[in-house]
Design a protein around this motif. Structure first.
Motif, PDB file in Angstrom:
ATOM      1  N   PRO A 134      -4.495   9.020  38.147  1.00 45.32           N
ATOM      2  CA  PRO A 134      -5.531   8.997  37.104  1.00 45.32           C
ATOM      3  C   PRO A 134      -5.828   7.610  36.563  1.00 45.32           C
ATOM      4  O   PRO A 134      -6.972   7.310  36.221  1.00 45.32           O
ATOM      5  CB  PRO A 134      -4.948   9.914  36.014  1.00 45.32           C
ATOM      6  CG  PRO A 134      -3.964  10.794  36.726  1.00 45.32           C
ATOM      7  CD  PRO A 134      -3.394   9.954  37.820  1.00 45.32           C
ATOM      8  N   PRO A 299     -17.248  20.791  33.122  1.00 45.97           N
ATOM      9  CA  PRO A 299     -15.927  20.157  32.939  1.00 45.97           C
ATOM     10  C   PRO A 299     -14.902  21.091  32.310  1.00 45.97           C
ATOM     11  O   PRO A 299     -13.731  21.094  32.709  1.00 45.97           O
ATOM     12  CB  PRO A 299     -16.245  18.963  32.036  1.00 45.97           C
ATOM     13  CG  PRO A 299     -17.682  18.648  32.296  1.00 45.97           C
ATOM     14  CD  PRO A 299     -18.333  19.975  32.522  1.00 45.97           C
ATOM     15  N   GLN A 300     -15.314  21.891  31.334  1.00 45.92           N
ATOM     16  CA  GLN A 300     -14.378  22.829  30.712  1.00 45.92           C
ATOM     17  C   GLN A 300     -13.986  23.946  31.682  1.00 45.92           C
ATOM     18  O   GLN A 300     -12.822  24.349  31.740  1.00 45.92           O
ATOM     19  CB  GLN A 300     -15.011  23.435  29.455  1.00 45.92           C
ATOM     20  CG  GLN A 300     -15.356  22.425  28.377  1.00 45.92           C
ATOM     21  CD  GLN A 300     -15.953  23.096  27.153  1.00 45.92           C
ATOM     22  OE1 GLN A 300     -15.263  23.796  26.405  1.00 45.92           O
ATOM     23  NE2 GLN A 300     -17.241  22.883  26.932  1.00 45.92           N
ATOM     24  N   LYS A 303     -11.523  22.715  34.345  1.00 51.17           N
ATOM     25  CA  LYS A 303     -10.169  22.531  33.808  1.00 51.17           C
ATOM     26  C   LYS A 303      -9.433  23.860  33.690  1.00 51.17           C
ATOM     27  O   LYS A 303      -8.228  23.937  33.924  1.00 51.17           O
ATOM     28  CB  LYS A 303     -10.247  21.835  32.451  1.00 51.17           C
ATOM     29  CG  LYS A 303      -8.883  21.502  31.863  1.00 51.17           C
ATOM     30  CD  LYS A 303      -9.016  20.690  30.593  1.00 51.17           C
ATOM     31  CE  LYS A 303      -9.551  21.517  29.451  1.00 51.17           C
ATOM     32  NZ  LYS A 303      -9.473  20.785  28.154  1.00 51.17           N
ATOM     33  N   ILE A 306      -8.144  25.226  37.403  1.00 46.17           N
ATOM     34  CA  ILE A 306      -7.400  24.361  38.318  1.00 46.17           C
ATOM     35  C   ILE A 306      -6.384  25.149  39.140  1.00 46.17           C
ATOM     36  O   ILE A 306      -6.295  24.962  40.365  1.00 46.17           O
ATOM     37  CB  ILE A 306      -6.718  23.217  37.540  1.00 46.17           C
ATOM     38  CG1 ILE A 306      -7.753  22.195  37.092  1.00 46.17           C
ATOM     39  CG2 ILE A 306      -5.655  22.520  38.401  1.00 46.17           C
ATOM     40  CD1 ILE A 306      -7.184  21.064  36.256  1.00 46.17           C
ATOM     41  N   MET A 375      -1.935  17.764  36.880  1.00 46.50           N
ATOM     42  CA  MET A 375      -3.284  17.643  36.350  1.00 46.50           C
ATOM     43  C   MET A 375      -3.500  18.589  35.171  1.00 46.50           C
ATOM     44  O   MET A 375      -4.227  18.258  34.227  1.00 46.50           O
ATOM     45  CB  MET A 375      -4.304  17.930  37.452  1.00 46.50           C
ATOM     46  CG  MET A 375      -4.426  16.823  38.481  1.00 46.50           C
ATOM     47  SD  MET A 375      -4.798  15.201  37.756  1.00 46.50           S
ATOM     48  CE  MET A 375      -6.377  15.521  36.964  1.00 46.50           C
ATOM     49  N   GLU A 376      -2.877  19.759  35.215  1.00 49.82           N
ATOM     50  CA  GLU A 376      -2.987  20.677  34.072  1.00 49.82           C
ATOM     51  C   GLU A 376      -2.402  20.046  32.817  1.00 49.82           C
ATOM     52  O   GLU A 376      -2.983  20.144  31.726  1.00 49.82           O
ATOM     53  CB  GLU A 376      -2.275  21.987  34.398  1.00 49.82           C
ATOM     54  CG  GLU A 376      -2.994  22.873  35.391  1.00 49.82           C
ATOM     55  CD  GLU A 376      -2.270  24.181  35.607  1.00 49.82           C
ATOM     56  OE1 GLU A 376      -2.146  24.957  34.644  1.00 49.82           O
ATOM     57  OE2 GLU A 376      -1.804  24.427  36.730  1.00 49.82           O
ATOM     58  N   ARG A 377      -1.243  19.412  32.953  1.00 51.45           N
ATOM     59  CA  ARG A 377      -0.636  18.752  31.792  1.00 51.45           C
ATOM     60  C   ARG A 377      -1.466  17.549  31.358  1.00 51.45           C
ATOM     61  O   ARG A 377      -1.621  17.277  30.163  1.00 51.45           O
ATOM     62  CB  ARG A 377       0.787  18.302  32.130  1.00 51.45           C
ATOM     63  CG  ARG A 377       1.757  19.456  32.384  1.00 51.45           C
ATOM     64  CD  ARG A 377       3.186  18.953  32.448  1.00 51.45           C
ATOM     65  NE  ARG A 377       3.347  17.992  33.529  1.00 51.45           N
ATOM     66  CZ  ARG A 377       3.733  18.310  34.778  1.00 51.45           C
ATOM     67  NH1 ARG A 377       3.950  19.574  35.079  1.00 51.45           N
ATOM     68  NH2 ARG A 377       3.873  17.386  35.685  1.00 51.45           N
ATOM     69  N   HIS A 378      -2.010  16.805  32.323  1.00 47.71           N
ATOM     70  CA  HIS A 378      -2.776  15.616  32.009  1.00 47.71           C
ATOM     71  C   HIS A 378      -4.084  15.962  31.287  1.00 47.71           C
ATOM     72  O   HIS A 378      -4.537  15.209  30.403  1.00 47.71           O
ATOM     73  CB  HIS A 378      -3.092  14.844  33.295  1.00 47.71           C
ATOM     74  CG  HIS A 378      -3.867  13.585  33.085  1.00 47.71           C
ATOM     75  ND1 HIS A 378      -3.324  12.450  32.531  1.00 47.71           N
ATOM     76  CD2 HIS A 378      -5.176  13.273  33.350  1.00 47.71           C
ATOM     77  CE1 HIS A 378      -4.226  11.498  32.442  1.00 47.71           C
ATOM     78  NE2 HIS A 378      -5.369  11.984  32.943  1.00 47.71           N
ATOM     79  N   LEU A 379      -4.697  17.073  31.651  1.00 45.26           N
ATOM     80  CA  LEU A 379      -5.974  17.477  31.051  1.00 45.26           C
ATOM     81  C   LEU A 379      -5.811  18.421  29.878  1.00 45.26           C
ATOM     82  O   LEU A 379      -6.816  18.868  29.304  1.00 45.26           O
ATOM     83  CB  LEU A 379      -6.859  18.130  32.117  1.00 45.26           C
ATOM     84  CG  LEU A 379      -7.257  17.245  33.312  1.00 45.26           C
ATOM     85  CD1 LEU A 379      -8.024  18.063  34.340  1.00 45.26           C
ATOM     86  CD2 LEU A 379      -8.076  16.053  32.844  1.00 45.26           C
ATOM     87  N   ASP A 380      -4.594  18.756  29.520  1.00 49.69           N
ATOM     88  CA  ASP A 380      -4.351  19.709  28.426  1.00 49.69           C
ATOM     89  C   ASP A 380      -4.484  18.977  27.091  1.00 49.69           C
ATOM     90  O   ASP A 380      -3.510  18.667  26.424  1.00 49.69           O
ATOM     91  CB  ASP A 380      -2.979  20.336  28.569  1.00 49.69           C
ATOM     92  CG  ASP A 380      -2.744  21.455  27.550  1.00 49.69           C
ATOM     93  OD1 ASP A 380      -3.751  21.943  26.993  1.00 49.69           O
ATOM     94  OD2 ASP A 380      -1.588  21.834  27.326  1.00 49.69           O
ATOM     95  N   THR A 381      -5.718  18.666  26.727  1.00 55.60           N
ATOM     96  CA  THR A 381      -5.976  17.935  25.495  1.00 55.60           C
ATOM     97  C   THR A 381      -6.394  18.826  24.349  1.00 55.60           C
ATOM     98  O   THR A 381      -6.492  18.389  23.201  1.00 55.60           O
ATOM     99  CB  THR A 381      -7.093  16.894  25.720  1.00 55.60           C
ATOM    100  OG1 THR A 381      -8.275  17.579  26.213  1.00 55.60           O
ATOM    101  CG2 THR A 381      -6.664  15.857  26.754  1.00 55.60           C
TER     102      THR A 381
END
Length: 385
Positions: A134, A299-300, A303, A306, A375-381
């Motif tokens: 990323p 985008p949502q 996510k 995934i 990626m799930e953890r990285h995008l879990d905002t």
């Protein structure tokens, strides 16, 4: 009625109990999870014995008693512990895998031209690695090189016939190279086509919606073997003489079409999970349909799905083995073909070859699964834990 005359009403407080023990040591964990009761202890001991026996036996067969070097079946006909029985067999015959390794990787690709698939593999690994990090800069340029420039270069180098390179028929391709090409093309094509099909299925235009629904339901209603068979056998019947399509290209088209239908349903699930307020909020800002889907909704949705997308990729990666139905040999097909080699005809070579192929497939599928979790953890905002 007074509470004093009711027998089930308590008149005094229970004595205070000691705080629960918080033994976080290894012994405490074992007592809590494996040996809490006599039955738990018995089951833990029995299953522990079975697991230990299996692990020890597997390590012995795969490594300790295995044959790593040799020129033929005679190398695997000796017992590693020094036995003298002439009909005994060793553990795994990795010498056979070493002898067939090049075939497993590239099939019958000319050996004097191996630099071409090796160069493509190195470029693929380098571009894919930088794409998956990323924090790596210039993602746009990286994506163009990986998704546009590399396929064109691979076509020129692997097929040949250009720039003075000798032509190599796709019938000579095979092994892991075929598996990766089919998977990569299927992934690259199925994702954008799946997005278009998912949007088309949710469209308010009747013709677009009917066409998308018809395509998705038709493709999902038949197995991949049928799609490959139709692409290989029936498609040439609809072409004019002399306009024959390469068999490998037909397989690419069949796999991409099949994966796109499943990908569309995965993405549609993500679109349905988006709250209606997101659509209304985008409309209130005066965004067009394309802007709303590109910057707000898609985008949502991507996510959210995934795991489903990666699951489709993993299934497609494994399903590439079905191309053997049209006489194309991927990694598993080459492994199965090697069983007929009289030079390595032993009882242990088939199992060794299948274990090798299974490990390669597991390695790629496990890598996709772990990257999906990353990626799930990285995008879990949206939800902080």
């Amino acid at each position: 009625m007074s509470n004093d005359t009711v027998s089930y009403v308590r008149h005094d407080f229970l004595p205070a109990l000691p705080a629960p023990s918080s033994d976080s040591s290894a012994g405490g964990w074992l007592r809590k999870n494996l040996f809490a009761t006599p039955l738990d202890s018995l089951m833990s001991v029995l299953f522990g014995i079975v697991i230990i026996w299996f692990i020890v036996s597997s390590i012995d067969w795969l490594f300790l008693s295995a044959v790593w070097k040799g020129d033929g079946r005679a190398a695997c006909a000796t017992i590693a512990q020094g036995g003298t029985q002439p009909d005994g067999w060793s553990g795994a015959c990795w010498a056979y895998v070493g002898d067939w390794f090049t075939q497993f990787m590239v099939g019958s690709y000319p050996r004097d031209q191996l630099w071409r698939p090796i160069l493509i593999a190195m470029l693929f690994v380098g571009l894919l690695t930088t794409m998956l990090i990323p924090s790596f800069p210039r993602k746009g340029l990286n994506a163009i090189l990986l998704l546009v420039a590399l396929p064109i270069l691979a076509y020129v180098l692997l097929l040949g016939g250009y720039l003075g390179l000798s032509h190599v028929e796709t019938t000579q391709w095979g092994g892991l190279m075929v598996t990766l090409i089919l998977s990569f093309v299927g992934i690259v094509v199925s994702l954008p086509v799946g997005i278009l099909l998912a949007l088309g299925r949710r469209s308010k235009m009747p013709i677009v919606k009917a066409a998308s629904v018809g395509f998705i339901e038709l493709v999902r209603g038949v197995p991949l073997i049928t799609v490959l068979f139709m692409a290989s056998v029936l498609l040439p019947l609809f072409l004019t003489p002399g306009n024959n399509i390469d068999k490998f290209l037909r397989a690419l088209i069949g796999v991409s079409i099949f994966a796109s239908a499943y990908m569309a349903e995965v993405i549609r699930g993500g679109l349905q999970a988006i709250p209606k307020g997101q659509y209304e909020g985008a409309d209130s800002l005066g965004l067009s349909y394309g802007q709303k889907m590109t910057f707000i909704i898609m985008p949502q949705a991507m996510k959210l799905v995934i795991p489903g997308i990666v699951n489709t990729f993993i299934g497609m990666f494994k399903d590439t083995s079905l191309v053997s139905i049209i006489n194309m040999y991927d990694l598993l097909g080459i492994v199965k073909a090697s069983f007929g080699d009289a030079n390595w005809l032993t009882p242990v070579t088939p199992l060794t070859g299948l274990i090798f192929a299974g490990f390669i497939f597991w390695l790629f599928c496990f890598g996709m699964s772990r990257y999906s979790a990353f990626m799930e953890r990285h995008l879990d905002t949206g939800h902080k834990r």
